[in-house]
Design an enzyme around this catalytic site. Structure first.
Site, PDB file in Angstrom:
ATOM      1  N   GLY A  22       0.623  -1.297  -0.147  1.00 59.39           N
ATOM      2  CA  GLY A  22      -0.175  -0.045  -0.081  1.00 59.39           C
ATOM      3  C   GLY A  22       0.942   0.994  -0.092  1.00 59.39           C
ATOM      4  CG  ASP A  73      -6.249  -7.438  -3.697  1.00 60.15           C
ATOM      5  OD1 ASP A  73      -5.937  -7.645  -2.664  1.00 60.15           O
ATOM      6  OD2 ASP A  73      -7.560  -7.227  -4.023  1.00 60.15           O
ATOM      7  CE1 TYR A 165      -8.253  -0.255   9.750  1.00 52.90           C
ATOM      8  CE2 TYR A 165      -8.595   0.836  11.627  1.00 52.90           C
ATOM      9  CZ  TYR A 165      -8.014   0.669  10.770  1.00 52.90           C
ATOM     10  OH  TYR A 165      -6.874   1.703  10.199  1.00 52.90           O
ATOM     11  CB  ALA A 167     -11.606  -7.866  15.064  1.00 63.52           C
ATOM     12  CE  LYS A 169      -5.248  -1.527  10.566  1.00 64.49           C
ATOM     13  NZ  LYS A 169      -4.011  -1.743   9.573  1.00 64.49           N
TER      14      LYS A 169
HETATM   15  P1  NDP Z   1      -5.225   5.085   2.212  1.00 67.13           P
HETATM   16  O1  NDP Z   1      -6.435   4.751   2.050  1.00 67.13           O
HETATM   17  O2  NDP Z   1      -4.843   6.570   2.051  1.00 67.13           O
HETATM   18  O3  NDP Z   1      -3.988   4.253   1.316  1.00 67.13           O
HETATM   19  C1  NDP Z   1      -4.286   2.804   1.339  1.00 67.13           C
HETATM   20  C2  NDP Z   1      -3.107   2.129   0.589  1.00 67.13           C
HETATM   21  O4  NDP Z   1      -3.380   0.882   0.566  1.00 67.13           O
HETATM   22  C3  NDP Z   1      -3.101   2.428  -1.083  1.00 67.13           C
HETATM   23  O5  NDP Z   1      -1.989   2.599  -1.662  1.00 67.13           O
HETATM   24  C4  NDP Z   1      -3.695   1.308  -1.364  1.00 67.13           C
HETATM   25  O6  NDP Z   1      -3.635   1.142  -3.024  1.00 67.13           O
HETATM   26  C5  NDP Z   1      -3.269   0.346  -0.604  1.00 67.13           C
HETATM   27  N1  NDP Z   1      -4.230  -0.916  -0.735  1.00 67.13           N
HETATM   28  C6  NDP Z   1      -5.453  -0.995  -0.289  1.00 67.13           C
HETATM   29  N2  NDP Z   1      -5.799  -2.110  -0.370  1.00 67.13           N
HETATM   30  C7  NDP Z   1      -4.878  -2.960  -0.879  1.00 67.13           C
HETATM   31  C8  NDP Z   1      -4.714  -4.171  -1.141  1.00 67.13           C
HETATM   32  N3  NDP Z   1      -5.541  -5.101  -0.918  1.00 67.13           N
HETATM   33  N4  NDP Z   1      -3.458  -4.738  -1.713  1.00 67.13           N
HETATM   34  C9  NDP Z   1      -2.391  -3.964  -1.918  1.00 67.13           C
HETATM   35  N5  NDP Z   1      -2.720  -2.553  -1.691  1.00 67.13           N
HETATM   36  C10 NDP Z   1      -3.818  -1.994  -1.147  1.00 67.13           C
HETATM   37  O7  NDP Z   1      -4.897   4.526   3.615  1.00 67.13           O
HETATM   38  P2  NDP Z   1      -4.034   5.097   4.734  1.00 67.13           P
HETATM   39  O8  NDP Z   1      -2.635   5.929   4.255  1.00 67.13           O
HETATM   40  O9  NDP Z   1      -4.812   6.083   5.862  1.00 67.13           O
HETATM   41  O10 NDP Z   1      -3.752   3.922   5.782  1.00 67.13           O
HETATM   42  C11 NDP Z   1      -2.582   2.937   5.670  1.00 67.13           C
HETATM   43  C12 NDP Z   1      -2.490   2.079   6.881  1.00 67.13           C
HETATM   44  O11 NDP Z   1      -2.632   2.756   8.110  1.00 67.13           O
HETATM   45  C13 NDP Z   1      -3.603   1.116   6.954  1.00 67.13           C
HETATM   46  O12 NDP Z   1      -3.284  -0.138   7.148  1.00 67.13           O
HETATM   47  C14 NDP Z   1      -4.624   1.823   7.799  1.00 67.13           C
HETATM   48  O13 NDP Z   1      -5.413   0.685   8.432  1.00 67.13           O
HETATM   49  C15 NDP Z   1      -3.833   2.373   8.888  1.00 67.13           C
HETATM   50  N6  NDP Z   1      -3.968   3.362   9.785  1.00 67.13           N
HETATM   51  C16 NDP Z   1      -4.365   4.391   9.237  1.00 67.13           C
HETATM   52  C17 NDP Z   1      -5.022   5.605  10.098  1.00 67.13           C
HETATM   53  C18 NDP Z   1      -5.647   6.723   9.549  1.00 67.13           C
HETATM   54  O14 NDP Z   1      -6.103   7.587  10.219  1.00 67.13           O
HETATM   55  N7  NDP Z   1      -5.286   7.097   8.371  1.00 67.13           N
HETATM   56  C19 NDP Z   1      -4.947   5.686  11.491  1.00 67.13           C
HETATM   57  C20 NDP Z   1      -4.419   4.225  11.989  1.00 67.13           C
HETATM   58  C21 NDP Z   1      -4.174   3.045  11.139  1.00 67.13           C
HETATM   59  P3  NDP Z   1      -4.492   1.540  -4.261  1.00 67.13           P
HETATM   60  O15 NDP Z   1      -4.537   3.003  -4.184  1.00 67.13           O
HETATM   61  O16 NDP Z   1      -3.754   1.123  -5.403  1.00 67.13           O
HETATM   62  O17 NDP Z   1      -5.895   0.765  -3.944  1.00 67.13           O
END
Ligand code: NDP
Length: 252
Positions: A22, A73, A165, A167, A169
């Site tokens: 991601g 993915d 979520y 669960a 995390k």
């Molecule tokens: P975003 O939605 O901004 O970005 C998500 C990223 O993950 C994108 O690059 C997306 O790629 C990629 N992605 C999503 N699903 C998949 C998949 N199945 N396979 C491969 N890549 C995937 O998320 P954030 O930056 O906000 O979050 C990043 C992490 O931080 C996550 O794990 C989230 O749970 C965690 N987090 C975020 C918080 C927040 O407040 N933002 C708080 C706490 C934790 P594409 O665009 O190509 O789909």
């Protein structure tokens, strides 16, 4: 033999590759840039948004870094295994893995549908297994590795509307602690980072003004702040930290 630089001093050894899942948007993009800044060539995974991934790649390359895009993915086990097998077969030394890909789908539990439960488990938890399992032995052979799992404060304290979520995390935190024990003697550290509310696309639909009042610092975090913590955990300086969950949440 070590290569010598123009001045005759030994050149700094090349840092191992860092794989960021991601990595194309939000926190993952900031982590990719911070690790590139620290000297790691980057394997940048993403699911579908080619333009966003290309933009991060261009930015890192413009700053002198190296990036390879890996579109798959993390839920697709066959694709993830094939991608990792290919990298390992190539002999690419991968010393840092950041399991960052994650999604959320909030709803009060009585209304939570299977469509809101299943994908959250598949991406946030199965994604960890699908990407990490085949990378641990190569890291152990390198006698050095850093696995950093992006969990959430929601997985530490639980959060209303996020039973799914929280669960997933919390599951990731359990996996972090267990794998840290398995790897501790082998030079591979495993830690979790638990962000609070970070300003990314993921939270655009949240009631931000209401949430802000509950954050002791009265502000959201920035992706770069999480990335700085991850870069530290990936560094040699963090070699004695393992099995930990480090929150970055403005005091939440
Ligand atoms: P975003 O939605 O901004 O970005 C998500 C990223 O993950 C994108 O690059 C997306 O790629 C990629 N992605 C999503 N699903 C998949 C998949 N199945 N396979 C491969 N890549 C995937 O998320 P954030 O930056 O906000 O979050 C990043 C992490 O931080 C996550 O794990 C989230 O749970 C965690 N987090 C975020 C918080 C927040 O407040 N933002 C708080 C706490 C934790 P594409 O665009 O190509 O789909």
């Amino acid at each position: 033999m070590e290569a010598a630089s123009a001045g005759g001093a030994p050149a700094a050894p090349q840092k191992p590759w860092a794989l960021v899942t991601g990595g194309s948007r939000g926190i993952g993009a900031a982590i990719s840039k911070a690790l590139a800044q620290a000297g790691h060539p980057i394997l940048l995974n993403y699911r579908s948004n080619d333009a966003a991934a290309e933009a991060v790649k261009a930015e890192i390359e413009a700053a002198g870094g190296k990036v390879r895009l890996l579109r798959f993915d993390v839920v697709d086990r066959e694709a993830a295994f094939a991608a990792i097998d290919g990298l390992v077969a190539e002999g690419l030394p991968i010393g840092v893995l950041v399991n960052n890909a994650g999604i959320s789908a909030d709803n009060a539990f009585p209304m939570m549908t299977p469509e809101q439960w299943d994908p959250i488990m598949r991406v946030n938890l199965d994604g960890f297994y699908n990407v990490t399992q085949k990378l641990v032995m190569p890291m152990i052979r390198l006698r050095k590795g850093r696995i950093i799992n992006i969990s959430s404060v929601s997985g530490v304290i639980g959060n209303r509307g996020q039973v799914n979520y929280s669960a997933a995390k919390a599951g990731l935190i359990g996996a972090t602690k267990a794998l840290a024990i398995e790897c501790a003697k082998r030079g591979v550290t495993v830690n979790a980072v638990a962000p609070g509310l970070i300003e990314t696309d993921m939270v655009v639909d949240a009631p931000l003004d209401i949430i802000k009042k509950h954050i002791p610092m009265r502000r959201f975090g920035q992706p770069e702040e999480v990335a700085a913590l991850v870069a530290f955990l990936a560094s040699d300086a963090a070699g004695y930290i393992t099995g930990q969950v480090i929150s970055i949440s403005g005091g939440l």
